[in-house]
Scaffold this motif. Structure first.
Motif, short mmCIF file in Angstrom:
data_model
loop_
_atom_site.label_atom_id
_atom_site.label_comp_id
_atom_site.label_asym_id
_atom_site.label_seq_id
_atom_site.Cartn_x
_atom_site.Cartn_y
_atom_site.Cartn_z
N ASP A 178 38.13 27.51 32.53
CA ASP A 178 37.73 28.20 33.76
C ASP A 178 38.35 29.59 33.84
O ASP A 178 39.40 29.84 33.25
N GLU A 179 37.72 30.45 34.61
CA GLU A 179 38.34 31.72 34.94
C GLU A 179 39.51 31.44 35.87
O GLU A 179 39.45 30.54 36.70
N ALA A 180 40.57 32.21 35.73
CA ALA A 180 41.70 32.12 36.64
C ALA A 180 41.70 33.39 37.49
O ALA A 180 41.12 34.41 37.09
N SER A 201 40.58 36.32 35.08
CA SER A 201 40.52 36.27 33.62
C SER A 201 39.09 36.14 33.14
O SER A 201 38.21 35.66 33.87
N HIS A 202 38.86 36.62 31.94
CA HIS A 202 37.61 36.40 31.23
C HIS A 202 37.97 35.56 30.00
O HIS A 202 38.43 36.11 29.00
N PRO A 203 37.77 34.23 30.10
CA PRO A 203 38.20 33.36 29.00
C PRO A 203 37.51 33.68 27.68
O PRO A 203 38.11 33.55 26.63
N SER A 257 34.36 44.91 33.65
CA SER A 257 33.70 44.34 34.83
C SER A 257 32.30 43.85 34.49
O SER A 257 31.50 44.59 33.91
N SER A 258 32.02 42.62 34.86
CA SER A 258 30.65 42.11 34.70
C SER A 258 29.81 42.63 35.87
O SER A 258 30.35 43.18 36.84
N LYS A 259 28.51 42.45 35.79
CA LYS A 259 27.62 42.86 36.89
C LYS A 259 28.05 42.19 38.19
O LYS A 259 28.09 42.81 39.25
N GLU A 260 28.39 40.90 38.07
CA GLU A 260 28.84 40.12 39.22
C GLU A 260 30.16 40.68 39.77
O GLU A 260 30.34 40.80 40.98
N ASP A 261 31.07 41.04 38.87
CA ASP A 261 32.35 41.61 39.30
C ASP A 261 32.12 42.89 40.10
O ASP A 261 32.78 43.12 41.12
N ILE A 262 31.20 43.71 39.63
CA ILE A 262 30.92 44.98 40.32
C ILE A 262 30.27 44.70 41.67
O ILE A 262 30.62 45.30 42.69
ZN LIG Z 1 34.77 38.93 35.72
#
Ligand SMILES: [Zn+2]
Length: 138
Positions: free
Chosen positions: A23-25, A84-86, A92-97
Motif C-alpha cells: 500500500d501507499e503510506a 509513498s509510491h511503492p 506527482s501523479s494526475k491524481e496527486d495534482i
Molecule cells: Zn502519488
C-alpha cells in the motif's frame, strides 16, 4: 523554495513506507518557514492510508486533526504532506495534482520503486502544474 528534512525524519517515513507496502503510506509534515526563505521540516507524522491501496491515499481526518493540534502545541505549522509510491517514480501523479489544493504546501513523494535507492522529492503544485522544490536531507 528550499525545503530541509532531518535525516531521522527521512528514515522514519522510509521505514513506515516500507512497512506499509504494497500500500501507499502517507502522513503530514510540520515545521517552520524561516526568515531566510528556507522551509524547515521539524516533525513528520505517520498516518493511516484509509484507502489501503498501492494507487492512492486518503489521510484519516481524525489523525490529521490530532497531528495538527500537536504541531500547534509545539509552535509548528502544517507545511504539507508526504506519501509513498511503492512502484512508481517520485513525481506527482494526475491524481496527486488533482488533490493538491494548497499552493502554499509542500508535497513530498517517496519512491520505493528501486528498493536500494529510495528517492524523496518535494513538490509545489499550483494551477495544475507540479514543480519540484529543492530538498535537502540534513
Ligand atoms: Zn502519488
Amino acid at each position: 523554495m528550499k525545503v530541509t528534512i532531518k535525516k531521522e525524519d527521512y528514515e522514519k517515513i522510509l521505514g513506515h513506507a516500507r512497512k506499509e507496502r504494497p500500500d501507499e503510506a502517507c502522513g503530514l509534515i510540520g515545521g517552520i518557514d524561516r526568515d531566510d526563505g528556507v522551509r524547515e521540516i521539524k516533525k513528520v507524522y505517520l498516518l493511516t492510508n484509509m484507502d489501503h491501496t498501492s494507487e492512492h491515499f486518503s489521510l484519516d481526518p481524525a489523525e490529521q486533526l490530532k497531528a495538527v493540534k500537536d504541531m500547534r502545541s509545539e509552535g509548528l505549522k502544517p507545511l504539507g504532506n508526504w506519501h509513498s509510491h511503492p512502484e512508481s517514480p517520485s513525481r506527482s501523479s494526475k491524481e496527486d495534482i488533482r488533490l493538491a489544493f494548497d499552493s502554499r504546501a509542500s508535497y513530498l513523494i517517496l519512491s520505493l520503486m528501486d528498493d536500494d535507492n529510495p528517492v524523496l522529492n518535494s513538490f509545489h503544485v499550483e494551477n495544475g502544474i507540479s514543480s519540484k522544490e529543492e530538498l535537502e536531507i540534513v
